[in-house]
Design an enzyme around this catalytic site. Structure first.
Site, PDB file in Angstrom:
ATOM      1  N   VAL A  94       0.851  -1.268  -0.214  1.00 42.66           N
ATOM      2  CA  VAL A  94      -0.034   0.128  -0.062  1.00 42.66           C
ATOM      3  C   VAL A  94       0.693   1.066   0.166  1.00 42.66           C
ATOM      4  O   VAL A  94       1.807   1.441   0.642  1.00 42.66           O
ATOM      5  CB  VAL A  94      -0.912  -0.154   1.103  1.00 42.66           C
ATOM      6  CG1 VAL A  94      -0.257  -0.091   2.739  1.00 42.66           C
ATOM      7  CG2 VAL A  94      -1.907   1.010   1.196  1.00 42.66           C
ATOM      8  N   SER A  95       0.743   2.195  -0.746  1.00 45.77           N
ATOM      9  CA  SER A  95       1.103   3.522  -0.750  1.00 45.77           C
ATOM     10  C   SER A  95       2.812   3.434  -0.884  1.00 45.77           C
ATOM     11  O   SER A  95       3.301   2.645  -2.119  1.00 45.77           O
ATOM     12  CB  SER A  95       1.019   4.320   0.498  1.00 45.77           C
ATOM     13  OG  SER A  95       1.332   5.673   0.144  1.00 45.77           O
ATOM     14  N   TRP A  96       3.496   3.819  -0.207  1.00 52.22           N
ATOM     15  CA  TRP A  96       5.088   3.644  -0.181  1.00 52.22           C
ATOM     16  C   TRP A  96       5.396   2.216  -0.439  1.00 52.22           C
ATOM     17  O   TRP A  96       6.195   1.887  -1.270  1.00 52.22           O
ATOM     18  CB  TRP A  96       5.687   4.151   0.808  1.00 52.22           C
ATOM     19  CG  TRP A  96       7.274   4.017   1.016  1.00 52.22           C
ATOM     20  CD1 TRP A  96       8.295   5.069   0.436  1.00 52.22           C
ATOM     21  CD2 TRP A  96       8.146   2.981   1.344  1.00 52.22           C
ATOM     22  NE1 TRP A  96       9.235   4.332   0.731  1.00 52.22           N
ATOM     23  CE2 TRP A  96       9.524   3.199   1.370  1.00 52.22           C
ATOM     24  CE3 TRP A  96       7.555   1.680   2.098  1.00 52.22           C
ATOM     25  CZ2 TRP A  96      10.379   2.469   1.712  1.00 52.22           C
ATOM     26  CZ3 TRP A  96       8.791   1.071   2.132  1.00 52.22           C
ATOM     27  CH2 TRP A  96      10.020   1.185   2.201  1.00 52.22           C
ATOM     28  N   GLY A  98       3.607  -0.159  -1.735  1.00 49.67           N
ATOM     29  CA  GLY A  98       3.114  -0.693  -3.227  1.00 49.67           C
ATOM     30  C   GLY A  98       4.306  -0.497  -4.355  1.00 49.67           C
ATOM     31  O   GLY A  98       4.425  -1.473  -4.881  1.00 49.67           O
ATOM     32  N   THR A 120      -1.160   3.369  -4.727  1.00 43.08           N
ATOM     33  CA  THR A 120       0.391   3.591  -5.008  1.00 43.08           C
ATOM     34  C   THR A 120       0.689   4.078  -6.224  1.00 43.08           C
ATOM     35  O   THR A 120      -0.484   4.284  -7.139  1.00 43.08           O
ATOM     36  CB  THR A 120       1.118   2.321  -4.697  1.00 43.08           C
ATOM     37  OG1 THR A 120       2.379   2.532  -4.788  1.00 43.08           O
ATOM     38  CG2 THR A 120       0.630   1.230  -5.713  1.00 43.08           C
TER      39      THR A 120
END
Length: 274
Positions: A94-96, A98, A120
């Site tokens: 998830v996000s970073w 990802g 992401t």
């Protein structure tokens, strides 16, 4: 605590010793986030194993001595899997995290069955989010100050429902532990100049891209960029979902995960696993 890749890391795993027809999930968390922030997702996926660890300088993992990059940290993650006896897994971030999940799938294709990318981007070649949200994301008070979170939750994360989502704020901040300044800085430095975009057309995995249409940090357009670059991908947009849709839209997120991960393996996947 596990020693892996020359680092001491706090590792959490669920149900690895239980019989399952599904490979476990290796999960890469968002920047600065500790294991507890995403533990509710692991607990909902009762039919499969789940592995997650605190990055150096986050949660209970000690500060990193030296900076790291996606290659070295994905190699470290593979050492964690070795320690736990996991050969093949589904990879999710998830996000970073990802971005780290994309790198892991490219670096360790034989250990990766399917890939899930949530909220992401392909790295530095991205469409930035709301400047107001990005400025508040850099403020360390988001980890420790309930009043700051109450005031800025909607601006920071988006996806807030009509009642102000007090339950979302209270639940989320109660699970957070702030990263160390060095841990947070090294996470930022790890992705400096990194992008997966040139390599994504060569990614031979089934990929689920999950995005919220009210994400103030990672706008939906970034998911569309990923989907256009990855040939075996599908894009799931969570209506009204902000950056934390895995938690605020947990039931819908888990349903989408199960639909994707439980679909029959293709002959190509079976061949790679063999």
């Amino acid at each position: 605590m596990i020693e892996a890749g020359g680092r001491s890391l706090r590792v959490a795993h669920w149900r690895l010793g239980e019989k399952s027809n599904h490979p476990p999930i290796l999960f890469f968390n968002g920047i600065g986030a500790n294991i507890e922030a995403v533990a509710p997702l692991a607990e909902m996926l009762t039919e499969r194993g789940f592995v997650m660890f605190d990055m150096p300088g986050t949660g209970e993992s000690p500060d990193p001595v030296m900076p790291y990059n996606p290659f070295t940290m994905c190699w470290t993650a593979s050492q964690v899997l070795d320690h736990l006896g996991v050969e093949l897994c589904d990879v999710m971030g998830v996000s970073w995290g990802g971005a780290m999940a994309q790198h892991f799938a490219l670096q360790h294709p034989k250990r990766t069955r399917r890939l899930v990318l949530a909220a992401t981007t392909p790295g530095m070649l991205m469409v930035p989010g709301n400047p107001a949200a990005l400025s508040k994301m850099a403020d360390p008070r988001r980890y420790i100050d309930p009043e700051f979170m109450n005031e800025h939750f909607a601006t920071l994360y988006g996806g807030v429902d009509r009642d102000g989502a007090a339950h979302q704020k209270d639940s989320h901040i109660g699970r957070l532990k702030p990263p160390s300044p060095r841990g947070y800085l090294y996470q930022l430095l790890a992705m400096l100049g990194w992008t997966s975009l040139p390599a994504l057309p060569f990614l031979s995995k089934e990929v689920l891209i999950m995005m919220g249409d009210d994400d103030q940090i990672v706008p939906l357009i970034n998911g569309r960029i990923l989907a256009s670059a990855i040939r075996n991908s599908q894009l799931k947009v969570l209506k009204g979902g902000g950056h934390l849709f895995l938690l605020t839209h947990a039931d819908e997120s888990v349903e989408a995960l199960r639909d994707f991960l439980d679909a029959p393996d293709t002959s190509e996947e079976l061949g790679r696993a063999a």
